[in-house]
Design a protein around this motif. Structure first.
Motif, PDB file in Angstrom:
ATOM      1  N   THR A   3     -11.195  70.555 -64.818  1.00 52.50           N
ATOM      2  CA  THR A   3     -10.756  72.102 -64.677  1.00 52.50           C
ATOM      3  C   THR A   3     -11.781  72.726 -63.420  1.00 52.50           C
ATOM      4  O   THR A   3     -11.498  73.496 -62.521  1.00 52.50           O
TER       5      THR A   3
ATOM      6  N   GLU B 226      -7.856  74.225 -70.252  1.00 51.87           N
ATOM      7  CA  GLU B 226      -7.780  74.385 -68.851  1.00 51.87           C
ATOM      8  C   GLU B 226      -7.535  76.040 -68.574  1.00 51.87           C
ATOM      9  O   GLU B 226      -8.183  76.344 -67.542  1.00 51.87           O
TER      10      GLU B 226
ATOM     11  N   PHE C  11     -10.717  71.662 -60.155  1.00 50.86           N
ATOM     12  CA  PHE C  11      -9.736  72.291 -59.595  1.00 50.86           C
ATOM     13  C   PHE C  11      -9.863  73.891 -59.312  1.00 50.86           C
ATOM     14  O   PHE C  11      -9.235  74.594 -58.430  1.00 50.86           O
TER      15      PHE C  11
ATOM     16  N   ILE D 236      -3.358  71.288 -63.184  1.00 49.97           N
ATOM     17  CA  ILE D 236      -4.639  70.638 -63.940  1.00 49.97           C
ATOM     18  C   ILE D 236      -3.999  69.797 -65.127  1.00 49.97           C
ATOM     19  O   ILE D 236      -4.287  68.620 -65.173  1.00 49.97           O
TER      20      ILE D 236
END
Length: 346
Positions: free
Chosen positions: A169, A279, A172, A211
């Motif tokens: 995470t 996430e 990202f 994700i």
């Protein structure tokens, strides 16, 4: 004197056939053999009893640790949250409970934040589950053919699943950064304006879904691959003799054979989307469990965390947990009905 002579004669050694002396057995020796045989028989009987008990009770001893841990970490929390959901109770004083019945559940029905979290959960679930399973099916179809280094590719597609949620995470978050993210850099090269991924409703949900897709696609691909390899090759040979191309074989042989597996992955992915927590929490940066400035990507898991561990309302958090549990029961019931219908049709 005659009796003494007889006793001496009886005690005298006799001569064996080989010429050696053989002494008669002492008095009581025969009874000692019988006693030793009795002790051996009792020992054998004791061992047989222990063996029967072992065969009967050892399986329960082997599975007992699972039931013990399940009772402590699974059953007790489930029952306690069910009891707490019927009370007004704060996390700071969990022993101080005030009975409210179904008040916490009726409050959820009037709570706009709960419905917003439910809607976000459904949206992120659809945005992540559908592409994830389609891509996984395509990857499994490619890996099902004989490729050089197929084992390397199988391990490679499973690598994202082995990566921790926090590490994935955070990477990202950097990719979807507004000012210096690589995604906006690529959009700028293509002539598009930069996107504020975190503060937009659809953009933030799409980013969180990305994700999830990245982490779970390889896992589902290996499940599909295992199911494909269990399909009899005679079906493909018959289809090839009938002139079916690889595309037609995939549509008319592979997909019908994968229907139970596809249903299983759909259910598991839906359950995972319902419980989505890590996430969206980490994608929000330091904002906590709000799911963005306008709660635009707050899921049910985040809302539960916010009510229980931020606002300290343990009763409301327990009601949210049981609402999620009821949703999962509905998903399980739908899965059972669909699977039953598929079995009847096949």
């Amino acid at each position: 004197m005659a009796g003494v002579a007889r006793d001496a004669t009886a005690a005298a050694p006799s001569e064996r056939e080989d010429g050696t002396a053989a002494y008669p057995a002492p008095p009581g020796a025969r009874g000692g053999d019988h006693g030793r045989e009795g002790r051996d028989e009792r020992e054998r009987e004791r061992r047989r009893r222990w063996h029967r008990r072992d065969l009967r009770w050892s399986p329960y001893a082997f599975v007992a640790p699972f039931f013990l841990f399940f009772a402590v970490f699974g059953l007790f929390p489930l029952l306690y949250t069910g009891w707490a959901s019927l009370h007004r109770v704060e996390l700071t004083s969990p022993d101080d409970m005030e009975w409210v019945g179904l008040g916490n559940f009726s409050r959820l029905l009037r709570d706009d934040f709960f419905w917003n979290a439910l809607q976000n959960t459904v949206t992120i679930g659809l945005l992540s589950t559908v592409p994830q399973l389609l891509i996984a099916l395509g990857i499994a179809q490619l890996l099902n053919y004989r490729l050089r280094g197929s084992m390397f590719f199988r391990v490679a597609v499973l690598t994202p699943y082995a990566t921790s949620v926090a590490a994935a995470t955070l990477v990202f978050v950097l990719l979807f950064g507004r000012d210096h993210g690589m995604i906006n850099w690529g959009l700028g090269l293509a002539g598009f304006d930069a996107v504020d991924w975190q503060n937009g409703t659809w953009t933030s949900q799409l980013a969180v879904s990305t994700i999830v897709v990245w982490r779970w696609t390889g896992y589902n691909a290996l499940i599909y691959l295992a199911a494909m390899q269990s399909i009899p090759h005679e079906l493909y040979e018959s289809a090839a003799l009938d002139g079916a191309s690889r595309r037609q074989q995939f549509l008319h042989v592979t997909l019908p054979s994968l229907r139970p597996t596809i249903l299983f992955t759909c259910v598991v992915s839906t359950i995972g989307a319902t419980q989505l927590f890590g996430e969206p929490l980490l994608f929000n940066g330091g904002a906590g469990a709000t799911g963005g400035s306008d709660h635009q990507f707050q899921t049910l898991g985040l809302y539960l965390y916010e009510q229980g561990w931020v606002n300290l309302h343990l009763g409301r958090a327990s009601a949210i947990a049981w609402s999620m549990f009821l949703i999962l029961l509905i998903i399980g019931a739908v899965n059972w009905l669909v699977a039953r219908r598929l079995r009847r049709s096949s």
